[in-house]
Motif scaffolding. Structure first.
Motif, PDB file in Angstrom:
ATOM      1  N   ASN A 310      40.792  51.181  38.235  1.00 25.84           N
ATOM      2  CA  ASN A 310      40.514  50.502  37.095  1.00 25.84           C
ATOM      3  C   ASN A 310      40.390  48.979  37.154  1.00 25.84           C
ATOM      4  O   ASN A 310      39.589  48.160  36.197  1.00 25.84           O
ATOM      5  CB  ASN A 310      41.914  50.922  36.049  1.00 25.84           C
ATOM      6  CG  ASN A 310      41.580  50.684  34.784  1.00 25.84           C
ATOM      7  OD1 ASN A 310      40.585  51.097  34.048  1.00 25.84           O
ATOM      8  ND2 ASN A 310      42.413  49.670  34.005  1.00 25.84           N
ATOM      9  N   ASP A 311      41.084  48.253  38.013  1.00 23.75           N
ATOM     10  CA  ASP A 311      40.920  47.044  38.208  1.00 23.75           C
ATOM     11  C   ASP A 311      39.635  46.536  38.669  1.00 23.75           C
ATOM     12  O   ASP A 311      38.983  45.535  38.197  1.00 23.75           O
ATOM     13  CB  ASP A 311      41.972  46.384  39.205  1.00 23.75           C
ATOM     14  CG  ASP A 311      43.465  46.684  38.803  1.00 23.75           C
ATOM     15  OD1 ASP A 311      43.641  46.493  37.437  1.00 23.75           O
ATOM     16  OD2 ASP A 311      44.225  46.471  39.697  1.00 23.75           O
ATOM     17  N   ILE A 312      38.981  47.452  39.489  1.00 24.78           N
ATOM     18  CA  ILE A 312      37.632  47.060  40.244  1.00 24.78           C
ATOM     19  C   ILE A 312      36.592  47.175  38.910  1.00 24.78           C
ATOM     20  O   ILE A 312      35.748  46.253  38.598  1.00 24.78           O
ATOM     21  CB  ILE A 312      37.163  48.181  41.087  1.00 24.78           C
ATOM     22  CG1 ILE A 312      38.188  47.780  42.381  1.00 24.78           C
ATOM     23  CG2 ILE A 312      35.933  48.121  41.266  1.00 24.78           C
ATOM     24  CD1 ILE A 312      37.946  48.771  43.275  1.00 24.78           C
ATOM     25  N   VAL A 313      36.715  48.232  37.867  1.00 25.25           N
ATOM     26  CA  VAL A 313      35.841  48.220  36.688  1.00 25.25           C
ATOM     27  C   VAL A 313      35.953  47.082  35.794  1.00 25.25           C
ATOM     28  O   VAL A 313      35.073  46.636  35.284  1.00 25.25           O
ATOM     29  CB  VAL A 313      36.283  49.664  35.857  1.00 25.25           C
ATOM     30  CG1 VAL A 313      35.359  49.675  34.561  1.00 25.25           C
ATOM     31  CG2 VAL A 313      35.800  50.856  36.551  1.00 25.25           C
ATOM     32  N   LYS A 314      37.167  46.838  35.650  1.00 25.79           N
ATOM     33  CA  LYS A 314      37.528  45.445  34.892  1.00 25.79           C
ATOM     34  C   LYS A 314      36.935  44.300  35.412  1.00 25.79           C
ATOM     35  O   LYS A 314      36.242  43.577  34.723  1.00 25.79           O
ATOM     36  CB  LYS A 314      39.091  45.256  34.808  1.00 25.79           C
ATOM     37  CG  LYS A 314      39.901  46.564  34.107  1.00 25.79           C
ATOM     38  CD  LYS A 314      39.737  46.307  32.393  1.00 25.79           C
ATOM     39  CE  LYS A 314      40.571  47.110  31.608  1.00 25.79           C
ATOM     40  NZ  LYS A 314      40.437  47.001  30.164  1.00 25.79           N
ATOM     41  N   GLN A 315      37.037  44.144  36.775  1.00 31.52           N
ATOM     42  CA  GLN A 315      36.717  42.940  37.429  1.00 31.52           C
ATOM     43  C   GLN A 315      34.988  42.865  37.212  1.00 31.52           C
ATOM     44  O   GLN A 315      34.425  41.858  37.176  1.00 31.52           O
ATOM     45  CB  GLN A 315      37.090  42.753  38.766  1.00 31.52           C
ATOM     46  CG  GLN A 315      36.698  41.552  39.472  1.00 31.52           C
ATOM     47  CD  GLN A 315      37.149  40.252  38.984  1.00 31.52           C
ATOM     48  OE1 GLN A 315      38.175  40.097  38.652  1.00 31.52           O
ATOM     49  NE2 GLN A 315      36.203  39.453  38.514  1.00 31.52           N
ATOM     50  N   ARG A 316      34.514  43.921  37.449  1.00 31.45           N
ATOM     51  CA  ARG A 316      32.978  44.096  37.597  1.00 31.45           C
ATOM     52  C   ARG A 316      32.347  43.793  36.061  1.00 31.45           C
ATOM     53  O   ARG A 316      31.416  43.254  36.071  1.00 31.45           O
ATOM     54  CB  ARG A 316      32.644  45.368  38.050  1.00 31.45           C
ATOM     55  CG  ARG A 316      32.655  45.393  39.867  1.00 31.45           C
ATOM     56  CD  ARG A 316      32.140  44.420  40.381  1.00 31.45           C
ATOM     57  NE  ARG A 316      32.480  44.233  41.836  1.00 31.45           N
ATOM     58  CZ  ARG A 316      31.864  43.729  42.780  1.00 31.45           C
ATOM     59  NH1 ARG A 316      31.283  42.670  42.461  1.00 31.45           N
ATOM     60  NH2 ARG A 316      32.394  43.748  43.829  1.00 31.45           N
ATOM     61  N   THR A 317      32.964  44.373  35.033  1.00 35.31           N
ATOM     62  CA  THR A 317      32.544  44.054  33.739  1.00 35.31           C
ATOM     63  C   THR A 317      32.737  42.518  33.298  1.00 35.31           C
ATOM     64  O   THR A 317      31.851  42.172  32.711  1.00 35.31           O
ATOM     65  CB  THR A 317      33.208  44.928  32.731  1.00 35.31           C
ATOM     66  OG1 THR A 317      34.677  44.705  32.765  1.00 35.31           O
ATOM     67  CG2 THR A 317      33.050  46.567  32.794  1.00 35.31           C
ATOM     68  N   THR A 318      33.631  41.981  33.936  1.00 36.18           N
ATOM     69  CA  THR A 318      33.942  40.467  33.639  1.00 36.18           C
ATOM     70  C   THR A 318      32.741  39.746  34.328  1.00 36.18           C
ATOM     71  O   THR A 318      32.018  38.893  33.966  1.00 36.18           O
ATOM     72  CB  THR A 318      35.213  39.873  34.174  1.00 36.18           C
ATOM     73  OG1 THR A 318      36.081  40.563  33.359  1.00 36.18           O
ATOM     74  CG2 THR A 318      35.527  38.550  34.176  1.00 36.18           C
ATOM     75  N   ASP A 319      32.487  40.124  35.742  1.00 39.73           N
ATOM     76  CA  ASP A 319      31.215  39.365  36.547  1.00 39.73           C
ATOM     77  C   ASP A 319      30.008  39.780  35.834  1.00 39.73           C
ATOM     78  O   ASP A 319      29.004  39.005  36.029  1.00 39.73           O
ATOM     79  CB  ASP A 319      31.547  40.125  37.943  1.00 39.73           C
ATOM     80  CG  ASP A 319      32.585  39.730  38.692  1.00 39.73           C
ATOM     81  OD1 ASP A 319      33.455  38.937  38.335  1.00 39.73           O
ATOM     82  OD2 ASP A 319      32.717  40.456  39.664  1.00 39.73           O
ATOM     83  N   ALA A 320      29.998  40.860  35.093  1.00 42.77           N
ATOM     84  CA  ALA A 320      28.754  41.132  34.262  1.00 42.77           C
ATOM     85  C   ALA A 320      28.489  40.502  32.935  1.00 42.77           C
ATOM     86  O   ALA A 320      27.608  40.628  32.415  1.00 42.77           O
ATOM     87  CB  ALA A 320      28.533  42.687  34.228  1.00 42.77           C
TER      88      ALA A 320
END
Length: 380
Positions: A310-320
């Motif tokens: 879940n943290d990875i998904v959150k971080q990648r959405t922020t990066d995007a």
């Protein structure tokens, strides 16, 4: 310097070590302090009975909370079976009216009980619990009581009425697990943020593609994936006759499967390439597929924690450049079905991959897609 634990706690730590594979062992010492010897023996019995890992983790988490609450509220461990009065006290402590609390400080969970749970890390929220959380913990309490071959008061009219009236008095809007689905266009933006060759990018790209393409796998299934579950399949003929790599994932028992049903899903093309790239880069020949990476770029031997997905998904959405509050790992699951509907893939075919057992639940994504593109939504 090591700290010597009291003998009873040390014995429970040793007992918990025997079922470490299916329990949240990062909290092993805390569990050993909270759970009783009988609790640990019950959990070991459930493991030996073949209870699913996810179900057992949920039961363990709920049991630890219930024991902590009992100590804080009564000064004693949970009695088995629990009297009706204690069950009603649990409801009163967790389902209450915030407005009434302003004028009546004794309403709801007492401050000392709340602080005790907070100090131990069992309580984060400042308000009443979600009704679904209370119902789930009562259900876990009931299940554990039955496994002890005891009868409880969980079906009593008084308890059912207390829960119903408490929920009705303080209605809460139901929140979706992920406010927005991660459909194909959103996934493309997330993948664009992990297009590099470093280990973290290679791993995250594989996680996102495998989780989505395998039918929107749950984060626990992604984190718990092992190399032994993967089987290389014959290549599939793609466009212009170009062969595409293919493999099957043997999920075993899942949340929706039967006790003896072995769930299998398939990956073809780019997700297989992304997964193979990660396995090669991390030199993974067996064991856990997706693992943590430390600050120095070392790959852990342990499986990735489900929360990390879940943290990875959150971080990648922020990066995007997206709002991470609107997305979660569950968005990959809802996004898969939504994207399948948008592309006109028949519902039964999509459900074969997502492994949804309920056509009603799965079809809700299709209904939404049809309504968005239908005539009724394009009157002007």
């Amino acid at each position: 310097m090591s700290i010597d634990l009291p003998a009873p706690i040390s014995a429970r730590v040793a007992a918990l070590d025997t079922i470490a594979a299916v329990l949240p062992m990062e909290r092993r010492d805390k569990l050993a302090e909270i759970l009783t010897d009988q609790d640990v023996e019950t959990l070991r019995h459930l493991v030996n009975q073949g209870m699913g890992a996810n179900t057992l983790r949920a039961l363990t988490s709920d049991l630890a909370y219930l024991e902590a609450w009992s100590y804080a509220a009564t000064g004693s461990p949970l009695p088995w079976p629990a009297p009706e009065a204690l069950l009603l006290k649990f409801v009163a402590h967790h389902l209450w009216d915030t407005k009434k609390r302003d004028t009546d400080p004794d309403h709801g969970m007492p401050a000392n009980v709340q602080q005790g749970l907070r100090d131990q890390g069992f309580l984060r929220s400042t308000g009443p619990h979600a009704p679904d959380t209370v119902r789930r913990r009562l259900a876990s309490w009931s299940t554990l009581t039955k496994w002890r071959r005891l009868d409880g008061a969980f079906a009593s009219p008084a308890l059912k009425s207390a829960v119903r009236l408490a929920v009705r008095a303080v209605p809460r809007p139901r929140k979706r697990k992920s406010a927005k689905a991660i459909t194909g266009d959103v996934l493309a933006k997330l993948l664009a943020t992990c297009g590099g060759d470093n280990l973290r990018d290679v791993r995250d790209r594989a996680i996102l593609m495998v989780a989505f393409a395998s039918g929107g796998r749950r984060r626990s299934e992604v984190a718990g994936l092992r190399k032994e579950q993967l089987t290389i399949e014959p290549p599939v003929e793609g466009e212009e006759g170009v062969p595409l790599p293919s493999l099957s994932i043997h999920l075993g028992r899942t949340k929706n499967s039967g006790a003896s049903q072995d769930e299998v899903v398939y990956l073809t093309g780019r997700p297989v390439e992304a997964l193979n790239a990660w396995l090669a880069a991390a030199n993974i020949g067996g064991g856990s597929v997706f693992r943590a990476i430390d600050r120095w770029g070392n790959v852990s031997r342990q499986a990735l924690d489900p929360k990390a997905v879940n943290d990875i998904v959150k971080q990648r959405t922020t990066d995007a450049g997206l709002d991470s509050r609107e997305f979660s790992a569950h968005g990959l699951r809802s996004g898969y079905l939504t994207e399948a509907a948008n592309r006109g893939i028949p519902l039964p075919e999509a459900m074969e991959q997502s492994r949804h057992r309920s056509a009603q639940q799965a079809s809700s994504y299709y209904n939404s897609a049809a309504r968005r593109s239908g005539k009724a939504a394009r009157m002007l």
